[in-house]
Scaffold this motif. Structure first.
Motif, PDB file in Angstrom:
ATOM      1  N   THR A   1      15.901   9.864  -0.435  1.00  0.00           N
ATOM      2  CA  THR A   1      17.048   9.114  -0.934  1.00  0.00           C
ATOM      3  C   THR A   1      17.047   7.746  -0.272  1.00  0.00           C
ATOM      4  OG1 THR A   1      19.458   9.156  -1.246  1.00  0.00           O
ATOM      5  CG2 THR A   1      18.615   9.931   0.866  1.00  0.00           C
ATOM      6  N   SER A   2      17.781   6.809  -0.829  1.00  0.00           N
ATOM      7  CA  SER A   2      17.829   5.476  -0.234  1.00  0.00           C
ATOM      8  C   SER A   2      18.711   5.498   1.017  1.00  0.00           C
ATOM      9  CB  SER A   2      18.391   4.471  -1.241  1.00  0.00           C
ATOM     10  OG  SER A   2      18.440   3.182  -0.666  1.00  0.00           O
ATOM     11  N   VAL A   3      18.179   5.015   2.136  1.00  0.00           N
ATOM     12  CA  VAL A   3      18.919   5.006   3.392  1.00  0.00           C
ATOM     13  C   VAL A   3      18.428   3.842   4.250  1.00  0.00           C
ATOM     14  CG1 VAL A   3      17.298   6.548   4.579  1.00  0.00           C
ATOM     15  CG2 VAL A   3      19.674   6.428   5.346  1.00  0.00           C
ATOM     16  N   THR A   4      19.344   3.275   5.030  1.00  0.00           N
ATOM     17  CA  THR A   4      18.999   2.193   5.949  1.00  0.00           C
ATOM     18  C   THR A   4      19.284   2.621   7.377  1.00  0.00           C
ATOM     19  OG1 THR A   4      19.457   0.455   4.330  1.00  0.00           O
ATOM     20  CG2 THR A   4      19.481  -0.191   6.647  1.00  0.00           C
ATOM     21  N   VAL A   5      18.293   2.440   8.226  1.00  0.00           N
ATOM     22  CA  VAL A   5      18.429   2.729   9.655  1.00  0.00           C
ATOM     23  C   VAL A   5      18.499   1.414  10.411  1.00  0.00           C
ATOM     24  CG1 VAL A   5      17.244   3.651  11.685  1.00  0.00           C
ATOM     25  CG2 VAL A   5      17.293   4.969   9.559  1.00  0.00           C
TER      26      VAL A   5
ATOM     27  N   LEU B   1      11.247  -3.581   6.222  1.00  0.00           N
ATOM     28  CA  LEU B   1      11.751  -3.846   7.568  1.00  0.00           C
ATOM     29  C   LEU B   1      12.195  -5.293   7.646  1.00  0.00           C
ATOM     30  CD1 LEU B   1      12.102  -2.664  10.479  1.00  0.00           C
ATOM     31  CD2 LEU B   1       9.857  -3.653  10.996  1.00  0.00           C
ATOM     32  N   THR B   2      13.448  -5.508   7.974  1.00  0.00           N
ATOM     33  CA  THR B   2      13.996  -6.857   8.129  1.00  0.00           C
ATOM     34  C   THR B   2      14.770  -6.936   9.435  1.00  0.00           C
ATOM     35  OG1 THR B   2      16.038  -6.312   6.943  1.00  0.00           O
ATOM     36  CG2 THR B   2      14.188  -7.159   5.627  1.00  0.00           C
ATOM     37  N   ALA B   3      15.076  -8.160   9.850  1.00  0.00           N
ATOM     38  CA  ALA B   3      15.864  -8.376  11.061  1.00  0.00           C
ATOM     39  C   ALA B   3      16.917  -9.435  10.759  1.00  0.00           C
ATOM     40  CB  ALA B   3      14.965  -8.798  12.227  1.00  0.00           C
ATOM     41  N   PRO B   4      17.979  -9.051  10.049  1.00  0.00           N
ATOM     42  CA  PRO B   4      18.957 -10.029   9.588  1.00  0.00           C
ATOM     43  C   PRO B   4      19.911 -10.539  10.655  1.00  0.00           C
ATOM     44  CG  PRO B   4      19.619  -7.824   8.955  1.00  0.00           C
ATOM     45  CD  PRO B   4      18.266  -7.698   9.570  1.00  0.00           C
ATOM     46  N   GLY B   5      19.977  -9.849  11.775  1.00  0.00           N
ATOM     47  CA  GLY B   5      20.913 -10.259  12.819  1.00  0.00           C
ATOM     48  C   GLY B   5      20.589  -9.559  14.116  1.00  0.00           C
ATOM     49  N   ALA B   6      21.556  -8.790  14.617  1.00  0.00           N
ATOM     50  CA  ALA B   6      21.343  -8.052  15.864  1.00  0.00           C
ATOM     51  C   ALA B   6      20.556  -6.781  15.570  1.00  0.00           C
ATOM     52  CB  ALA B   6      22.679  -7.708  16.498  1.00  0.00           C
ATOM     53  N   GLY B   7      19.266  -6.795  15.881  1.00  0.00           N
ATOM     54  CA  GLY B   7      18.425  -5.642  15.641  1.00  0.00           C
ATOM     55  C   GLY B   7      17.734  -5.676  14.299  1.00  0.00           C
ATOM     56  N   ALA B   8      17.109  -4.549  13.947  1.00  0.00           N
ATOM     57  CA  ALA B   8      16.333  -4.452  12.702  1.00  0.00           C
ATOM     58  C   ALA B   8      17.013  -3.501  11.731  1.00  0.00           C
ATOM     59  CB  ALA B   8      14.925  -3.953  13.001  1.00  0.00           C
ATOM     60  N   GLU B   9      16.705  -3.708  10.457  1.00  0.00           N
ATOM     61  CA  GLU B   9      17.134  -2.787   9.414  1.00  0.00           C
ATOM     62  C   GLU B   9      15.893  -2.289   8.678  1.00  0.00           C
ATOM     63  OE1 GLU B   9      20.009  -4.539   6.844  1.00  0.00           O
ATOM     64  OE2 GLU B   9      21.581  -4.574   8.379  1.00  0.00           O
ATOM     65  N   ALA B  10      15.654  -0.982   8.764  1.00  0.00           N
ATOM     66  CA  ALA B  10      14.558  -0.353   8.039  1.00  0.00           C
ATOM     67  C   ALA B  10      15.161   0.441   6.889  1.00  0.00           C
ATOM     68  CB  ALA B  10      13.750   0.555   8.954  1.00  0.00           C
ATOM     69  N   THR B  11      14.741   0.138   5.680  1.00  0.00           N
ATOM     70  CA  THR B  11      15.305   0.791   4.504  1.00  0.00           C
ATOM     71  C   THR B  11      14.237   1.595   3.788  1.00  0.00           C
ATOM     72  OG1 THR B  11      16.946  -0.955   4.205  1.00  0.00           O
ATOM     73  CG2 THR B  11      16.484   0.452   2.305  1.00  0.00           C
ATOM     74  N   ALA B  12      14.491   2.900   3.635  1.00  0.00           N
ATOM     75  CA  ALA B  12      13.601   3.782   2.878  1.00  0.00           C
ATOM     76  C   ALA B  12      14.145   3.930   1.461  1.00  0.00           C
ATOM     77  CB  ALA B  12      13.514   5.141   3.550  1.00  0.00           C
ATOM     78  N   THR B  13      13.260   3.951   0.471  1.00  0.00           N
ATOM     79  CA  THR B  13      13.665   4.113  -0.927  1.00  0.00           C
ATOM     80  C   THR B  13      13.574   5.571  -1.339  1.00  0.00           C
ATOM     81  OG1 THR B  13      11.457   3.835  -1.870  1.00  0.00           O
ATOM     82  CG2 THR B  13      12.694   1.820  -1.352  1.00  0.00           C
ATOM     83  N   THR B  14      13.977   5.836  -2.558  1.00  0.00           N
ATOM     84  CA  THR B  14      13.886   7.207  -3.073  1.00  0.00           C
ATOM     85  C   THR B  14      12.441   7.662  -3.251  1.00  0.00           C
ATOM     86  OG1 THR B  14      14.087   6.331  -5.325  1.00  0.00           O
ATOM     87  CG2 THR B  14      16.119   7.078  -4.240  1.00  0.00           C
ATOM     88  N   GLU B  15      11.509   6.697  -3.250  1.00  0.00           N
ATOM     89  CA  GLU B  15      10.089   7.034  -3.358  1.00  0.00           C
ATOM     90  C   GLU B  15       9.559   7.703  -2.094  1.00  0.00           C
ATOM     91  OE1 GLU B  15       8.195   6.569  -6.132  1.00  0.00           O
ATOM     92  OE2 GLU B  15      10.076   5.967  -7.091  1.00  0.00           O
ATOM     93  N   ALA B  16      10.251   7.506  -0.962  1.00  0.00           N
ATOM     94  CA  ALA B  16       9.818   8.089   0.319  1.00  0.00           C
ATOM     95  C   ALA B  16      10.425   9.481   0.456  1.00  0.00           C
ATOM     96  CB  ALA B  16      10.249   7.195   1.470  1.00  0.00           C
ATOM     97  N   VAL B  17       9.665  10.484   0.039  1.00  0.00           N
ATOM     98  CA  VAL B  17      10.180  11.848   0.001  1.00  0.00           C
ATOM     99  C   VAL B  17      10.087  12.523   1.371  1.00  0.00           C
ATOM    100  CG1 VAL B  17       9.900  14.122  -1.056  1.00  0.00           C
ATOM    101  CG2 VAL B  17       9.599  12.040  -2.436  1.00  0.00           C
ATOM    102  N   GLU B  18       8.970  12.319   2.060  1.00  0.00           N
ATOM    103  CA  GLU B  18       8.758  12.904   3.381  1.00  0.00           C
ATOM    104  C   GLU B  18       8.985  11.836   4.450  1.00  0.00           C
ATOM    105  OE1 GLU B  18       8.339  16.004   3.674  1.00  0.00           O
ATOM    106  OE2 GLU B  18       7.704  16.599   1.660  1.00  0.00           O
ATOM    107  N   LEU B  19       9.279  12.276   5.661  1.00  0.00           N
ATOM    108  CA  LEU B  19       9.512  11.330   6.752  1.00  0.00           C
ATOM    109  C   LEU B  19       8.375  10.316   6.863  1.00  0.00           C
ATOM    110  CD1 LEU B  19      10.902  13.658   9.588  1.00  0.00           C
ATOM    111  CD2 LEU B  19      12.117  11.747   8.534  1.00  0.00           C
ATOM    112  N   TRP B  20       7.132  10.787   6.829  1.00  0.00           N
ATOM    113  CA  TRP B  20       5.973   9.923   7.045  1.00  0.00           C
ATOM    114  C   TRP B  20       5.699   8.967   5.879  1.00  0.00           C
ATOM    115  CZ3 TRP B  20       5.601  15.327   6.980  1.00  0.00           C
ATOM    116  CH2 TRP B  20       5.136  15.885   5.790  1.00  0.00           C
ATOM    117  N   ASP B  21       6.433   9.115   4.785  1.00  0.00           N
ATOM    118  CA  ASP B  21       6.272   8.170   3.677  1.00  0.00           C
ATOM    119  C   ASP B  21       6.891   6.802   3.991  1.00  0.00           C
ATOM    120  OD1 ASP B  21       4.954   9.960   2.009  1.00  0.00           O
ATOM    121  OD2 ASP B  21       6.816  10.713   1.114  1.00  0.00           O
ATOM    122  N   ALA B  22       7.789   6.751   4.995  1.00  0.00           N
ATOM    123  CA  ALA B  22       8.484   5.494   5.313  1.00  0.00           C
ATOM    124  C   ALA B  22       8.359   5.186   6.800  1.00  0.00           C
ATOM    125  CB  ALA B  22       9.951   5.588   4.908  1.00  0.00           C
ATOM    126  N   PRO B  23       7.144   4.776   7.238  1.00  0.00           N
ATOM    127  CA  PRO B  23       6.939   4.490   8.660  1.00  0.00           C
ATOM    128  C   PRO B  23       7.072   2.996   8.971  1.00  0.00           C
ATOM    129  CG  PRO B  23       4.820   4.574   7.586  1.00  0.00           C
ATOM    130  CD  PRO B  23       5.865   4.763   6.504  1.00  0.00           C
TER     131      PRO B  23
END
Length: 443
Positions: A133-137, A31-53
């Motif tokens: 999969t790798s994804v950024t919210v 979890l980072t906050a590089p500018g306007a808002g936050a960026e949460a990035t899940a890796t390929t290791e997070a298979v289920e939703l709850w793996d990346a809270p």
């Protein structure tokens, strides 16, 4: 100290980076906050939703209260799933809200209201984004609110209309009055009829807070109230009025409330006997403005008359002298009938005049309780202020339009303006089913 009312989430726009927020296993989510808002990035290791809270703890939830969770989100990959929860931050992790949404590559605002089944100081707002999969919210504007207009205004269960219906359940007008008036949020008026105003205000505001809803109050007890007119009365002296205001403020305390301050008091000021009395009136309203304005969760509005009474520049001068800077708000059209657009124009003119006097950013509210047909009769003449016929209920209490902060039912529909007009035998403040039915039907 964790917030109990209003905005419960801190650093909701991530202006202070990720302060106040946590993230799960860094191998699976960052979890980072590089500018306007936050960026949460899940890796390929997070298979289920709850793996990346990620989320925020220390949220106070009260059983039976109304809450609203809202946030704005987008994802680096369209079709990304995000799970939003409000619940316990400790075992057994019970949730009060659990929503799963699908994000696109463009921002979308999400808004959810709920009643909490939890009563805890260890609550949590959290999000889960594991996809395999790798994804950024991208996330911003995360708000959890309580006792604000988002959750709704409090309905007085002991209003004059409610008491009449309870006493007359078989009257053919009872069902109509229940639907049209009893279920609608209106202002609760406090004045010299309250024998212990601190206790009465405390009970009313407390009941609203316990429901997670925002109460509307009107304080109406200024010394020499109504200048001896139909609603005469009020505090017996200036000093007793100041004590009364202190009691009202103590009754509200740190809880939310929306307060209309002394209807007609400033508009009627020229009718007082001399300059000393007028200066005293201004001082009393200023005392109320400052006492209520310093309360942490109160929106206070000094009464600013109506569109056809006092010219905007003059009303602005009176509001400025009466301390509107302490509240940043005034009310328009209280107990009157001017259409919303006319009242909004007047409110904007007064606000602009206040800015010219060095008090910028002052907002206004409009009383829409009885303005559904405006204030003109069939012949195009302005109706009298006192129980005129042909009027109709206006827009129920809600977020404002036309520059108004809120539209509010301040005057209680069905309560008489005095022994005059179409109800010459009904004293001011007394409920009349005849008046109520005419407002509902527009007759």
């Amino acid at each position: 100290m964790a917030s109990t009312y209003a905005d419960l989430v801190t650093n909701s726009n991530f202006i202070d980076g990720t302060a106040g927020w946590w993230a799960g296993d860094p191998v699976k989510v960052t979890l980072t906050a590089p500018g306007a808002g936050a960026e949460a990035t899940a890796t390929t290791e997070a298979v289920e939703l709850w793996d990346a809270p990620f989320g925020q703890d220390g949220i106070v939830l009260r059983k039976g209260c109304a809450y609203t969770l809202s946030f704005t989100a987008r994802a680096s990959q369209p079709g990304t799933v995000l799970r939003a929860q409000v619940g316990l931050a400790v075992d057994p992790w019970t949730v009060a809200l659990d929503k799963t949404v699908t994000l696109s590559a463009v921002n979308k605002h999400f808004y959810y209201s709920f009643i909490s089944d939890l009563d805890t100081t260890t609550g949590q707002v959290s999000f889960q984004i594991g996809q395999g999969t790798s994804v950024t919210v991208h996330l911003t504007e995360v708000r959890l609110t309580c006792c604000t207009p988002r959750e709704g205004f409090y309905v007085d269960p002991d209003s004059n209309a409610a008491k009449w219906v309870a006493a007359n359940p078989k009257d053919p007008r009872a069902q109509k009055i229940t639907r049209g008036l009893v279920r609608r949020p209106t202002a609760k008026w406090f004045g010299d009829w309250n024998k212990d105003v601190k206790a009465d205000v405390d009970a009313y505001v407390g009941a609203a807070a316990a429901s997670g809803l925002l109460p509307i109050l009107a304080v109406y007890n200024v010394f020499n109230r109504d200048n001896g007119g139909e609603s005469h009365g009020g505090a017996k002296s200036a000093e007793l009025y100041r004590r009364w205001v202190d009691a009202v403020a103590a009754g509200i305390g740190d809880r939310p409330a929306l307060v209309i301050v002394e209807p007609d008091a400033l508009a009627q000021i020229q009718g007082l006997r001399d300059d000393a009395a007028r200066a005293e009136r201004l001082g009393l309203i200023k005392y109320a403005a400052e006492a209520l304005g310093k309360l942490p969760h109160v929106r206070a509005y000094l009464d600013g008359g109506n569109a056809t009474w006092i010219k905007p520049q003059e009303m602005a001068a009176r509001l400025e002298a009466a301390g509107v800077a302490a509240t940043k708000g005034f009310a328009v059209g209280v107990s009157n009938f001017d259409a919303t657009d006319i009242s909004a124009t007047y409110g904007t003119q007064v606000s602009q005049a206040l800015a010219g006097l060095g008090v910028p950013g002052v907002r206004f509210v409009i009383d829409t309780a009885r303005n559904g047909n405006g204030a003109m009769d069939a012949a195009g003449q302005h109706v009298d202020y006192c129980n005129p016929g042909g009027r109709r209920l206006g827009v129920p209490s809600s977020i404002g339009v036309g520059g108004a902060e809120y539209l509010l039912w301040i005057k209680v529909p069905g309560d008489s303006d005095g022994m005059c007009g179409s109800a010459p035998d009904v004293p001011a403040g007394t409920f009349s089913p005849f008046l109520a039915e005419r407002l509902i039907d527009g007759g």
